[in-house]
Design an enzyme around this catalytic site. Structure first.
Site, PDB file in Angstrom:
ATOM      1  N   ASP A 221       0.858  -1.184   0.000  1.00 29.64           N
ATOM      2  CA  ASP A 221       0.000   0.000   0.000  1.00 29.64           C
ATOM      3  C   ASP A 221       0.896   1.237   0.000  1.00 29.64           C
ATOM      4  O   ASP A 221       1.707   1.418   0.909  1.00 29.64           O
ATOM      5  CB  ASP A 221      -0.861  -0.041   1.269  1.00 29.64           C
ATOM      6  CG  ASP A 221      -1.807   1.141   1.374  1.00 29.64           C
ATOM      7  OD1 ASP A 221      -1.579   2.178   0.699  1.00 29.64           O
ATOM      8  OD2 ASP A 221      -2.773   1.043   2.138  1.00 29.64           O
ATOM      9  N   ILE A 222       0.745   2.070  -0.996  1.00 25.17           N
ATOM     10  CA  ILE A 222       1.659   3.204  -1.130  1.00 25.17           C
ATOM     11  C   ILE A 222       1.532   4.201   0.018  1.00 25.17           C
ATOM     12  O   ILE A 222       2.500   4.867   0.369  1.00 25.17           O
ATOM     13  CB  ILE A 222       1.484   3.898  -2.505  1.00 25.17           C
ATOM     14  CG1 ILE A 222       2.673   4.824  -2.770  1.00 25.17           C
ATOM     15  CG2 ILE A 222       0.169   4.659  -2.585  1.00 25.17           C
ATOM     16  CD1 ILE A 222       2.935   5.090  -4.194  1.00 25.17           C
TER      17      ILE A 222
ATOM     18  N   ASN B 280      -5.967  13.215 -10.801  1.00 25.61           N
ATOM     19  CA  ASN B 280      -6.619  13.608 -12.059  1.00 25.61           C
ATOM     20  C   ASN B 280      -6.283  15.083 -12.324  1.00 25.61           C
ATOM     21  O   ASN B 280      -5.786  15.783 -11.439  1.00 25.61           O
ATOM     22  CB  ASN B 280      -8.123  13.360 -12.017  1.00 25.61           C
ATOM     23  CG  ASN B 280      -8.798  14.070 -10.858  1.00 25.61           C
ATOM     24  OD1 ASN B 280      -8.648  15.274 -10.680  1.00 25.61           O
ATOM     25  ND2 ASN B 280      -9.525  13.322 -10.044  1.00 25.61           N
TER      26      ASN B 280
ATOM     27  N   GLY C 248      -9.237   4.969  -5.689  1.00 26.78           N
ATOM     28  CA  GLY C 248      -7.916   4.378  -5.887  1.00 26.78           C
ATOM     29  C   GLY C 248      -6.859   4.986  -4.982  1.00 26.78           C
ATOM     30  O   GLY C 248      -7.090   5.249  -3.800  1.00 26.78           O
ATOM     31  N   VAL C 249      -5.685   5.214  -5.561  1.00 25.15           N
ATOM     32  CA  VAL C 249      -4.549   5.754  -4.814  1.00 25.15           C
ATOM     33  C   VAL C 249      -4.897   7.126  -4.229  1.00 25.15           C
ATOM     34  O   VAL C 249      -4.611   7.421  -3.064  1.00 25.15           O
ATOM     35  CB  VAL C 249      -3.323   5.896  -5.749  1.00 25.15           C
ATOM     36  CG1 VAL C 249      -2.193   6.609  -5.053  1.00 25.15           C
ATOM     37  CG2 VAL C 249      -2.868   4.525  -6.235  1.00 25.15           C
ATOM     38  N   ASP C 250      -5.522   7.952  -5.031  1.00 19.46           N
ATOM     39  CA  ASP C 250      -5.849   9.308  -4.595  1.00 19.46           C
ATOM     40  C   ASP C 250      -6.743   9.298  -3.348  1.00 19.46           C
ATOM     41  O   ASP C 250      -6.475  10.001  -2.368  1.00 19.46           O
ATOM     42  CB  ASP C 250      -6.544  10.041  -5.746  1.00 19.46           C
ATOM     43  CG  ASP C 250      -6.713  11.512  -5.438  1.00 19.46           C
ATOM     44  OD1 ASP C 250      -5.814  12.284  -5.800  1.00 19.46           O
ATOM     45  OD2 ASP C 250      -7.724  11.882  -4.824  1.00 19.46           O
TER      46      ASP C 250
ATOM     47  N   SER D 215      -2.056   5.328 -13.886  1.00 24.21           N
ATOM     48  CA  SER D 215      -3.003   5.108 -15.006  1.00 24.21           C
ATOM     49  C   SER D 215      -3.574   3.691 -15.116  1.00 24.21           C
ATOM     50  O   SER D 215      -4.407   3.448 -15.998  1.00 24.21           O
ATOM     51  CB  SER D 215      -2.384   5.489 -16.365  1.00 24.21           C
ATOM     52  OG  SER D 215      -2.318   6.892 -16.516  1.00 24.21           O
ATOM     53  N   THR D 216      -3.144   2.759 -14.273  1.00 23.87           N
ATOM     54  CA  THR D 216      -3.575   1.361 -14.478  1.00 23.87           C
ATOM     55  C   THR D 216      -4.844   0.985 -13.728  1.00 23.87           C
ATOM     56  O   THR D 216      -5.278  -0.165 -13.790  1.00 23.87           O
ATOM     57  CB  THR D 216      -2.476   0.371 -14.057  1.00 23.87           C
ATOM     58  OG1 THR D 216      -2.235   0.528 -12.645  1.00 23.87           O
ATOM     59  CG2 THR D 216      -1.197   0.587 -14.831  1.00 23.87           C
TER      60      THR D 216
ATOM     61  N   TYR E  63      -8.050   4.667 -14.903  1.00 21.58           N
ATOM     62  CA  TYR E  63      -7.686   5.166 -16.232  1.00 21.58           C
ATOM     63  C   TYR E  63      -7.442   4.063 -17.263  1.00 21.58           C
ATOM     64  O   TYR E  63      -7.229   4.364 -18.445  1.00 21.58           O
ATOM     65  CB  TYR E  63      -6.481   6.107 -16.145  1.00 21.58           C
ATOM     66  CG  TYR E  63      -6.853   7.511 -15.675  1.00 21.58           C
ATOM     67  CD1 TYR E  63      -8.151   7.809 -15.264  1.00 21.58           C
ATOM     68  CD2 TYR E  63      -5.914   8.532 -15.648  1.00 21.58           C
ATOM     69  CE1 TYR E  63      -8.499   9.086 -14.832  1.00 21.58           C
ATOM     70  CE2 TYR E  63      -6.253   9.814 -15.220  1.00 21.58           C
ATOM     71  CZ  TYR E  63      -7.544  10.082 -14.806  1.00 21.58           C
ATOM     72  OH  TYR E  63      -7.871  11.355 -14.398  1.00 21.58           O
TER      73      TYR E  63
END
Ligand code: ADP
Length: 186
Positions: free
Chosen positions: A16-17, A30, A38-40, A125-126, A129
């Site tokens: 997990d980042i 975005n 997601g990540v954001d 992007s994966t 996106y």
């Protein structure tokens, strides 16, 4: 999995980042920097509201696709969040690869400008996106390899892949890009 490039380390881990202890965590943002899933979503949840407040003030116009901007990291165990905007996948003929590479490069440039020695990237992007993971892995690793070969820093670039499938694609692409050196090979 690790490779050394011009004295710097390129590393792949699964995880997990938002939990990474690095100088800069890269967000898959975005172009409106408006927040998302997601990540954001994970970064803003764990990092708290300061991050969004700062990006709103500093970057009211957002950030173009293929570029990145930087903010503080709120409650995350990092000094900075670099908000990178990768392309939406539209079939591969809309400059997706160039824009993805450019988002990685601009993030690395910002990391150096702000004196970061370690940076963690997600697979930009994966997710929402839709960029195919195998192709995204090739672009991401190629771009970071070239950047490190030129600059020799940041000292550590870590890709944090969320699941086994993403990790495998990145591991395969890295093995192909920089094969593990056999000690017996002349
Ligand atoms: P994008 O909109 O650029 O596609 P996403 O955040 O939707 O960005 O997804 C990017 C990648 O990050 C996907 O492969 C997704 O599985 C992965 N991901 C989602 N959450 C996390 C997390 N907490 N840490 C690392 N990777 C994550």
């Amino acid at each position: 999995m690790k490779r050394t490039i011009h004295g710097a380390t390129l590393e792949l881990v699964q995880g997990d980042i938002t939990l990474q202890q690095v100088d800069a965590i890269v967000n898959a943002a975005n172009s409106r920097l408006a927040g998302g899933g997601g990540v954001d979503g994970a970064i803003h949840r764990r990092g708290g509201p300061d991050i969004m407040e700062e990006t709103r003030q500093k970057y009211p116009q957002g950030c173009p696709t293929g570029s990145a901007v930087i903010s503080g990291a709120g409650r995350l165990k990092a000094k900075y969040v670099i908000h990178a905007v990768g392309p939406v996948w539209r079939g591969g003929n809309q400059q997706e690869a160039e824009l993805l590479a450019s988002a990685y490069r601009r993030s690395l440039e910002l990391a150096l400008e702000y004196g970061c020695q370690s940076v963690a990237f997600p697979a930009l992007s994966t997710g929402a996106y839709g960029y195919p993971m195998d192709q995204a892995a090739q672009v991401a690793l190629h771009t970071v390899r070239d950047f490190l070969a030129e600059h020799g820093k940041p000292e550590l670039v870590r890709f944090v892949l969320f699941d086994e499938r993403a990790f495998r694609h990145f591991a395969d692409a890295l093995e192909e890009l920089i094969p593990e050196q056999s000690p017996n090979k002349g």
